[in-house]
Design a protein around this motif. Structure first.
Motif, short mmCIF file in Angstrom:
data_model
loop_
_atom_site.label_atom_id
_atom_site.label_comp_id
_atom_site.label_asym_id
_atom_site.label_seq_id
_atom_site.Cartn_x
_atom_site.Cartn_y
_atom_site.Cartn_z
N GLN A 1 17.57 -27.05 -2.10
CA GLN A 1 17.80 -27.98 -0.77
C GLN A 1 19.17 -28.91 -0.92
N GLY A 2 20.84 -28.31 -1.28
CA GLY A 2 21.94 -28.47 -1.48
C GLY A 2 22.07 -28.91 -2.39
N ASP A 3 21.48 -29.40 -3.31
CA ASP A 3 22.29 -29.35 -4.53
C ASP A 3 22.21 -28.86 -6.09
N SER A 4 23.34 -28.60 -6.75
CA SER A 4 23.40 -27.51 -7.71
C SER A 4 22.56 -28.18 -9.09
N LEU A 5 21.29 -27.33 -9.01
CA LEU A 5 20.40 -27.73 -10.87
C LEU A 5 21.00 -26.51 -11.86
N THR A 6 21.82 -27.54 -12.65
CA THR A 6 21.59 -26.11 -14.23
C THR A 6 20.61 -27.00 -15.66
N PHE A 7 20.26 -25.98 -16.27
CA PHE A 7 19.26 -26.28 -16.31
C PHE A 7 18.78 -25.28 -17.78
N ASP A 8 18.27 -25.42 -18.86
CA ASP A 8 17.62 -24.15 -20.08
C ASP A 8 16.00 -24.38 -19.46
N TYR A 9 16.04 -22.99 -19.07
CA TYR A 9 14.67 -22.54 -18.86
C TYR A 9 13.56 -22.97 -20.33
N LEU B 1 1.22 -24.70 -11.24
CA LEU B 1 1.10 -25.49 -12.24
C LEU B 1 2.83 -25.75 -12.02
N PHE B 2 3.52 -26.46 -12.15
CA PHE B 2 5.27 -26.10 -11.77
C PHE B 2 5.93 -25.89 -12.53
N SER B 3 6.65 -24.96 -12.50
CA SER B 3 7.54 -24.27 -14.27
C SER B 3 8.91 -24.25 -13.18
N ASN B 4 9.65 -25.79 -12.98
CA ASN B 4 11.03 -25.43 -13.30
C ASN B 4 11.33 -24.82 -11.58
N TYR B 5 10.43 -24.46 -10.04
CA TYR B 5 10.53 -23.75 -9.33
C TYR B 5 10.58 -22.84 -9.67
N ALA B 6 10.06 -21.85 -10.13
CA ALA B 6 9.55 -19.95 -10.66
C ALA B 6 9.48 -19.77 -10.16
N SER B 7 9.23 -18.62 -9.08
CA SER B 7 8.35 -18.04 -8.66
C SER B 7 7.85 -17.02 -9.90
N LYS B 8 6.24 -16.98 -9.12
CA LYS B 8 4.89 -16.25 -10.20
C LYS B 8 4.29 -15.45 -9.56
N MET C 1 5.83 -35.76 -19.11
CA MET C 1 4.00 -35.17 -18.53
C MET C 1 4.62 -34.61 -17.74
N PRO C 2 4.08 -33.16 -17.50
CA PRO C 2 3.84 -32.79 -19.44
C PRO C 2 4.84 -32.28 -20.07
N PRO C 3 4.15 -32.72 -21.19
CA PRO C 3 5.21 -32.11 -22.16
C PRO C 3 5.89 -31.09 -22.31
N LEU C 4 5.02 -30.14 -22.06
CA LEU C 4 5.60 -28.41 -22.44
C LEU C 4 6.58 -27.75 -20.62
N GLY C 5 7.50 -26.73 -20.91
CA GLY C 5 7.22 -26.24 -19.87
C GLY C 5 8.39 -26.51 -18.94
N ARG C 6 8.37 -27.83 -18.47
CA ARG C 6 8.96 -28.63 -17.76
C ARG C 6 10.67 -29.36 -17.81
N ALA C 7 11.62 -28.59 -17.41
CA ALA C 7 13.26 -29.06 -17.61
C ALA C 7 13.72 -30.10 -16.56
N LEU C 8 13.71 -29.78 -15.29
CA LEU C 8 13.60 -30.13 -14.38
C LEU C 8 12.11 -31.47 -13.76
N THR C 9 12.79 -32.61 -12.45
CA THR C 9 11.54 -32.83 -11.94
C THR C 9 11.18 -32.27 -11.04
N HIS C 10 10.17 -32.46 -10.91
CA HIS C 10 9.66 -31.81 -9.66
C HIS C 10 9.00 -33.28 -8.48
#
Length: 386
Positions: free
Chosen positions: A190-198, A94-101, A355-364
């Motif tokens: 990949q060279g882009d700086s991403l700032t977001f609220d997890y 499951l994608f979770s904003n590039y988090a390691s699990k 979609m998914p509606p929960l747990g995602r702040a970034l586009t995968h």
């Protein structure tokens, strides 16, 4: 004294508390030796001795994750679980904003897991699933020393069924976060700086994703990732399912070559179809199922659902959604990811659209590319959408 805590469940709020009383004794004119007052009974959460605190896991929602004694080093939930904890991984995540699990499973002594084909494995009462999320500073360098601990989620099978407990990491400590929370983070991708609220999910939000409705109409919580085709992968050079069988933890395992495979978006050793359907199943299928939270949509994205049919979204119009800013009509248009709502909603960020509606702040982006590639490769003859 322990206070029970229950999350608000969408429209209904339940509150539970326990209390106690005391007793006073009238003074006497003659001095007497007082009877010692016994100390208050210690909380089961404080009864650990350095090992796994099974009693607390079975009965209490402890305020501090460390009170459960799951790890040798309570400040590091990424490795060295206390016995009988076992690290495991999934072939598709499951994608979770590039988090390691970092996933671990704890099975009570003498108990076993039962294999069920094409379904979630069956676990004994007392099972504990632990998943820690850590955000990297750079998505290309995913190592604990280069990451920030964000949350640890527990899924515990108690006598009454599975229960969820979310813990938030702050100042080197993981505390129960019934209401969830948000954590600001900046990473290089990949060279882009991403700032977001997890987004750290609340206990109620955990139930939204994990709930299934049984044959009696009752809503129950179930694990999502512990399915044979997701566990049918190598860890440290050995197949996980075979390892669990050899350790006496898993029963009823069939021949390993009869179990389906799925893979990560970049795993070229697995077919494009298996990777795309595996990705949609783990990210969407738990809700888009007959018994899931999004069952009313009519869209079914389980791994074994026929992907050539209407229920998988082929030329299917979604109820209750207007097509977004681009006014798209169908969930999947074979041969055209550009005109498929399923791909479009993977990229939208507004709460009512994404979609998914929960747990995602970034586009995968990798997930979007995978699903797009697969849909573009579908024969347009599968459906006459236009």
């Amino acid at each position: 004294m322990t206070f029970n805590k229950l999350c608000p469940l969408l429209l209904t709020v339940f509150l539970a508390a326990c209390g106690g009383g005391g007793e006073s004794t009238a003074a006497t004119p003659t001095p007497v030796t007082p009877t010692p007052t016994p100390p208050p009974t210690s909380s089961v959460c404080d009864a650990g001795n350095g090992d796994v605190n099974w009693q607390a896991l079975a009965k209490a929602d402890c305020d501090d994750l460390a009170q459960y004694g799951l790890f040798v080093n309570e400040l590091d939930p990424t490795n060295n679980p206390n016995s009988p904890g076992i690290f495991y991984t999934l072939s598709t995540e499951l994608f979770s904003n590039y988090a390691s699990k970092y996933r671990f499973i704890f099975i009570p002594a003498g108990q076993t897991i039962s294999y069920i084909d094409q379904q979630t494995l069956t676990f004994p009462t007392g099972t504990v699933l632990v998943k820690t999320f850590a955000l990297p500073a750079d998505t290309q360098v995913k190592e604990p020393q280069n990451e920030t601990l964000i949350e640890t989620r527990l899924l515990i099978k108690r006598d009454a069924g599975w229960t969820t407990l979310p813990y938030r990491w702050q100042a080197g400590k993981a505390t129960l976060a019934i209401a969830g929370g948000r954590q600001s983070h900046t990473m290089n991708h990949q060279g882009d700086s991403l700032t977001f609220d997890y987004p750290i999910p609340s206990r109620a939000e955990c139930k939204v994703c994990h709930q299934q409705t049984d044959s009696t109409g009752q809503s129950t919580i179930v694990p999502i990732g512990l399915k044979p085709w997701l566990l049918n992968t190598s860890l440290n050079g050995d197949n996980q399912l075979l390892t669990w069988q050899a350790q006496g933890l898993l029963t009823n395992l069939p021949a390993i070559n009869t179990i389906a495979l799925s893979g990560s978006p970049d795993n070229q050793q697995v077919s494009l179809q298996a990777r795309a359907k595996g990705y949609l199943a783990i990210n969407c299928g738990h809700c888009h199922s007959d018994s899931g939270y999004a069952s009313v949509s009519g869209l079914r994205l389980g791994y074994f659902v026929d992907h050539t049919g209407f229920s998988y979204g082929i030329c299917k119009q979604p109820p209750g959604w207007d097509g977004g800013p681009r006014g798209l009509d169908y969930d999947i248009v074979p041969g055209s990811a550009e005109h498929s709502i399923l791909v479009y909603r993977q990229q939208l960020s507004e709460p009512k659209d994404r979609m998914p509606p929960l747990g995602r702040a970034l586009t995968h982006t990798e997930g979007v590319e995978l699903v797009s590639q697969w849909i573009n490769g579908l024969s347009p003859t599968l459906g006459n959408c236009y």
